[in-house]
Design an enzyme around this catalytic site. Sequence first.
Site, PDB file in Angstrom:
ATOM      1  N   THR A 125      -4.256   1.735   5.414  1.00  0.00           N
ATOM      2  CA  THR A 125      -3.173   1.649   4.435  1.00  0.00           C
ATOM      3  C   THR A 125      -3.619   0.972   3.138  1.00  0.00           C
ATOM      4  OG1 THR A 125      -1.080   0.500   4.034  1.00  0.00           O
ATOM      5  CG2 THR A 125      -2.482  -0.466   5.694  1.00  0.00           C
ATOM      6  N   ASP A 126      -2.927   1.288   2.052  1.00  0.00           N
ATOM      7  CA  ASP A 126      -3.206   0.607   0.779  1.00  0.00           C
ATOM      8  C   ASP A 126      -2.850  -0.873   0.835  1.00  0.00           C
ATOM      9  OD1 ASP A 126      -0.416   0.871   0.774  1.00  0.00           O
ATOM     10  OD2 ASP A 126      -0.286   1.835  -1.184  1.00  0.00           O
ATOM     11  N   GLU A 127      -2.016  -1.257   1.826  1.00  0.00           N
ATOM     12  CA  GLU A 127      -1.557  -2.655   1.870  1.00  0.00           C
ATOM     13  C   GLU A 127      -2.696  -3.632   2.145  1.00  0.00           C
ATOM     14  OE1 GLU A 127       2.058  -3.546   3.866  1.00  0.00           O
ATOM     15  OE2 GLU A 127       3.033  -1.732   3.153  1.00  0.00           O
ATOM     16  N   TYR A 150       1.359  -7.694   9.069  1.00  0.00           N
ATOM     17  CA  TYR A 150       1.029  -6.280   9.291  1.00  0.00           C
ATOM     18  C   TYR A 150      -0.252  -5.909   8.551  1.00  0.00           C
ATOM     19  CZ  TYR A 150       0.855  -1.313   8.176  1.00  0.00           C
ATOM     20  OH  TYR A 150       0.404  -0.026   7.976  1.00  0.00           O
ATOM     21  N   LYS A 154      -4.017  -4.750   9.863  1.00  0.00           N
ATOM     22  CA  LYS A 154      -4.665  -3.477   9.493  1.00  0.00           C
ATOM     23  C   LYS A 154      -6.008  -3.761   8.801  1.00  0.00           C
ATOM     24  CE  LYS A 154      -3.398   0.239   9.787  1.00  0.00           C
ATOM     25  NZ  LYS A 154      -3.507   1.262  10.854  1.00  0.00           N
TER      26      LYS A 154
HETATM   27  P1  NAD Z   1       4.937   4.761  13.437  1.00  0.00           P
HETATM   28  O1  NAD Z   1       5.370   3.358  13.672  1.00  0.00           O
HETATM   29  O2  NAD Z   1       5.931   5.785  13.091  1.00  0.00           O
HETATM   30  O3  NAD Z   1       4.138   5.307  14.727  1.00  0.00           O
HETATM   31  C1  NAD Z   1       3.224   4.511  15.434  1.00  0.00           C
HETATM   32  C2  NAD Z   1       2.935   5.196  16.751  1.00  0.00           C
HETATM   33  O4  NAD Z   1       1.953   4.408  17.462  1.00  0.00           O
HETATM   34  C3  NAD Z   1       4.160   5.317  17.674  1.00  0.00           C
HETATM   35  O5  NAD Z   1       4.230   6.608  18.234  1.00  0.00           O
HETATM   36  C4  NAD Z   1       3.901   4.271  18.745  1.00  0.00           C
HETATM   37  O6  NAD Z   1       4.481   4.591  20.001  1.00  0.00           O
HETATM   38  C5  NAD Z   1       2.384   4.262  18.803  1.00  0.00           C
HETATM   39  N1  NAD Z   1       1.846   2.998  19.336  1.00  0.00           N
HETATM   40  C6  NAD Z   1       2.176   1.749  18.933  1.00  0.00           C
HETATM   41  N2  NAD Z   1       1.506   0.841  19.682  1.00  0.00           N
HETATM   42  C7  NAD Z   1       0.728   1.550  20.544  1.00  0.00           C
HETATM   43  C8  NAD Z   1      -0.200   1.182  21.544  1.00  0.00           C
HETATM   44  N3  NAD Z   1      -0.458  -0.119  21.836  1.00  0.00           N
HETATM   45  N4  NAD Z   1      -0.835   2.162  22.227  1.00  0.00           N
HETATM   46  C9  NAD Z   1      -0.584   3.470  21.950  1.00  0.00           C
HETATM   47  N5  NAD Z   1       0.302   3.879  21.027  1.00  0.00           N
HETATM   48  C10 NAD Z   1       0.952   2.922  20.319  1.00  0.00           C
HETATM   49  O7  NAD Z   1       3.800   4.649  12.323  1.00  0.00           O
HETATM   50  P2  NAD Z   1       3.434   5.655  11.127  1.00  0.00           P
HETATM   51  O8  NAD Z   1       4.253   5.315   9.955  1.00  0.00           O
HETATM   52  O9  NAD Z   1       3.403   7.021  11.645  1.00  0.00           O
HETATM   53  O10 NAD Z   1       1.943   5.156  10.818  1.00  0.00           O
HETATM   54  C11 NAD Z   1       0.841   5.700  11.523  1.00  0.00           C
HETATM   55  C12 NAD Z   1      -0.440   5.046  11.013  1.00  0.00           C
HETATM   56  O11 NAD Z   1      -0.568   5.289   9.619  1.00  0.00           O
HETATM   57  C13 NAD Z   1      -0.472   3.538  11.205  1.00  0.00           C
HETATM   58  O12 NAD Z   1      -1.789   3.177  11.564  1.00  0.00           O
HETATM   59  C14 NAD Z   1      -0.126   2.992   9.825  1.00  0.00           C
HETATM   60  O13 NAD Z   1      -0.718   1.729   9.619  1.00  0.00           O
HETATM   61  C15 NAD Z   1      -0.746   4.041   8.928  1.00  0.00           C
HETATM   62  N6  NAD Z   1      -0.112   4.214   7.610  1.00  0.00           N
HETATM   63  C16 NAD Z   1       1.232   4.376   7.500  1.00  0.00           C
HETATM   64  C17 NAD Z   1       1.789   4.604   6.233  1.00  0.00           C
HETATM   65  C18 NAD Z   1       3.271   4.818   6.062  1.00  0.00           C
HETATM   66  O14 NAD Z   1       3.749   4.855   4.928  1.00  0.00           O
HETATM   67  N7  NAD Z   1       4.047   4.989   7.117  1.00  0.00           N
HETATM   68  C19 NAD Z   1       0.965   4.612   5.091  1.00  0.00           C
HETATM   69  C20 NAD Z   1      -0.415   4.418   5.257  1.00  0.00           C
HETATM   70  C21 NAD Z   1      -0.941   4.229   6.518  1.00  0.00           C
HETATM   71  O1  DAU Z   2       1.910   1.280   1.596  1.00  0.00           O
HETATM   72  C1  DAU Z   2       1.738   1.815   2.872  1.00  0.00           C
HETATM   73  C2  DAU Z   2       2.669   1.120   3.827  1.00  0.00           C
HETATM   74  O2  DAU Z   2       3.970   1.572   3.507  1.00  0.00           O
HETATM   75  C3  DAU Z   2       2.350   1.394   5.292  1.00  0.00           C
HETATM   76  O3  DAU Z   2       1.091   0.848   5.601  1.00  0.00           O
HETATM   77  C4  DAU Z   2       3.413   0.786   6.209  1.00  0.00           C
HETATM   78  O4  DAU Z   2       3.170   1.155   7.557  1.00  0.00           O
HETATM   79  C5  DAU Z   2       4.772   1.303   5.774  1.00  0.00           C
HETATM   80  O5  DAU Z   2       5.772   0.658   6.545  1.00  0.00           O
HETATM   81  C6  DAU Z   2       5.014   1.036   4.288  1.00  0.00           C
HETATM   82  O6  DAU Z   2       5.161  -0.372   4.013  1.00  0.00           O
HETATM   83  P1  DAU Z   2       6.277  -0.933   2.987  1.00  0.00           P
HETATM   84  O7  DAU Z   2       6.580  -2.322   3.353  1.00  0.00           O
HETATM   85  O8  DAU Z   2       5.889  -0.651   1.589  1.00  0.00           O
HETATM   86  O9  DAU Z   2       7.480   0.075   3.362  1.00  0.00           O
HETATM   87  P2  DAU Z   2       9.058  -0.165   3.593  1.00  0.00           P
HETATM   88  O10 DAU Z   2       9.646   1.199   3.729  1.00  0.00           O
HETATM   89  O11 DAU Z   2       9.342  -1.163   4.646  1.00  0.00           O
HETATM   90  O12 DAU Z   2       9.506  -0.781   2.201  1.00  0.00           O
HETATM   91  C7  DAU Z   2       9.320  -0.076   0.986  1.00  0.00           C
HETATM   92  C8  DAU Z   2       9.866  -0.951  -0.128  1.00  0.00           C
HETATM   93  O13 DAU Z   2      11.291  -1.040   0.002  1.00  0.00           O
HETATM   94  C9  DAU Z   2       9.366  -2.382  -0.094  1.00  0.00           C
HETATM   95  O14 DAU Z   2       9.203  -2.852  -1.417  1.00  0.00           O
HETATM   96  C10 DAU Z   2      10.476  -3.153   0.597  1.00  0.00           C
HETATM   97  C11 DAU Z   2      11.730  -2.408   0.166  1.00  0.00           C
HETATM   98  N1  DAU Z   2      12.840  -2.407   1.143  1.00  0.00           N
HETATM   99  C12 DAU Z   2      12.578  -2.016   2.420  1.00  0.00           C
HETATM  100  C13 DAU Z   2      13.572  -2.002   3.367  1.00  0.00           C
HETATM  101  C14 DAU Z   2      13.291  -1.603   4.799  1.00  0.00           C
HETATM  102  C15 DAU Z   2      14.115  -2.748   0.734  1.00  0.00           C
HETATM  103  O15 DAU Z   2      14.360  -3.080  -0.446  1.00  0.00           O
HETATM  104  N2  DAU Z   2      15.110  -2.735   1.667  1.00  0.00           N
HETATM  105  C16 DAU Z   2      14.893  -2.383   2.972  1.00  0.00           C
HETATM  106  O16 DAU Z   2      15.861  -2.434   3.780  1.00  0.00           O
END
Ligand code: NAD
Ligand code: DAU
Length: 336
Positions: A125-127, A150, A154
């Site tokens: 992730t970019d985070e 988190y 990562k």
């Molecule tokens: P998500 O939370 O929707 O899905 C995570 C999945 O991992 C779930 O199906 C869960 O059951 C499984 N999991 C969790 N713990 C586990 C374990 N111990 N063993 C096996 N499976 C397990 O997450 P997502 O948003 O789909 O993100 C997927 C990946 O992409 C993550 O690694 C996240 O860090 C990365 N990522 C997410 C975003 C985003 O915006 N959502 C952006 C960049 C990177």
């Molecule tokens: O940047 C990539 C990341 O994006 C991934 O690595 C993470 O898995 C994914 O959860 C996401 O992280 P963020 O913290 O950026 O996403 P979130 O959707 O939780 O929040 C997006 C923005 O919105 C952030 O600035 C917080 C704000 N927010 C979020 C929630 C849930 C609110 O203002 N209100 C809310 O209720």
Amino acid sequence: MSKILITGGAGFIGSNFVRMLLLGSDHQLVNLDALTYAGNLENLADVERHPRYVFVRGDIADAAAMAKVFAEHRPEVVVHFAAESHVDRSVLDASAFVRTNLQGTQVLLDQSRAQQVRRFVHVSTDEVYGSLGAWGYFTEQTPIQPNSPYSASKAGSDLLVRAAVHTHHLDCVTTRCSNNYGPFQFPEKLIPLMIANALEGKKLPVYGDGKNVRDWIHVADHCEGIKKAMEHGAAGEVYNFGGDAERENLTVVKEILRLLGKGEDLIHYVKDRPGHDRRYAMDSSKARALLGWTPRHTFESGLRQTVEWYVANRAWWQRVRSGEYQAYYERLYGGR
Ligand code: NAD
Ligand code: DAU
């Protein structure tokens, strides 16, 4: 054709990736997922009987269980999505993040080495880069400076992958992507939470002043990038992916309300997230130049399609929001 082990394939991005590979390649897929609160096999109901697909339930942090899975399925490639993924949950309790994101990644790296996996794709992730001010972009050279439990977990997993490359010569590629949106995203994340709350006439909790900036990318564009990194990435390299769509949170929330025909009176400013990163913005020029990747969705059309998907799939997110989610929501937002 390769045999690919996909971890976390029942989650948001993983399930979109599984579907993309089943419908658009000839690879054989093993979806390994623990089915935590975020894992949902309904995300793959339309492809679960595909002849090139098998699901295995398992915890990536359980070394003995993973040894069995790797010995039985003998994957040639691993694409590692499984993680605890929500920042707010990591603020409440980081223990599952350390276990899954750190320990789980190391278990998978060890098994991949033992079973001579040809390529390990680590989805990050970019985070991990921390937070930007008003200017500039994250490049692959930006120092790792995570701010939340988190993102620290990562970043730690990225460093374990780096160590596996340098110490054990495991062929790994790391992808780092900005904020995804699209179908099957768990409604704890900003966009699906706001859509679902608005559809139910509930308040839309905006943290702080609502001016934090995220760089939004459609999940299909992210999945395409991971596929390209898997196929054409160079061993040991990191590739950034972003949507070139920086938006303030408040702008996103207002656009969702507009698309749903709802009033802005639903917006409810709440206490800020502790340690809230101000701005993320990705420089994806390396992936564009070396992988031939480019995002296809504009944020406007992607958001409209996403809103339409949540309107059409109300039963999916209402089921997901029952049970454990209710208790979490109370705990997080109750005091705000
Ligand atoms: P998500 O939370 O929707 O899905 C995570 C999945 O991992 C779930 O199906 C869960 O059951 C499984 N999991 C969790 N713990 C586990 C374990 N111990 N063993 C096996 N499976 C397990 O997450 P997502 O948003 O789909 O993100 C997927 C990946 O992409 C993550 O690694 C996240 O860090 C990365 N990522 C997410 C975003 C985003 O915006 N959502 C952006 C960049 C990177
Ligand atoms: O940047 C990539 C990341 O994006 C991934 O690595 C993470 O898995 C994914 O959860 C996401 O992280 P963020 O913290 O950026 O996403 P979130 O959707 O939780 O929040 C997006 C923005 O919105 C952030 O600035 C917080 C704000 N927010 C979020 C929630 C849930 C609110 O203002 N209100 C809310 O209720």
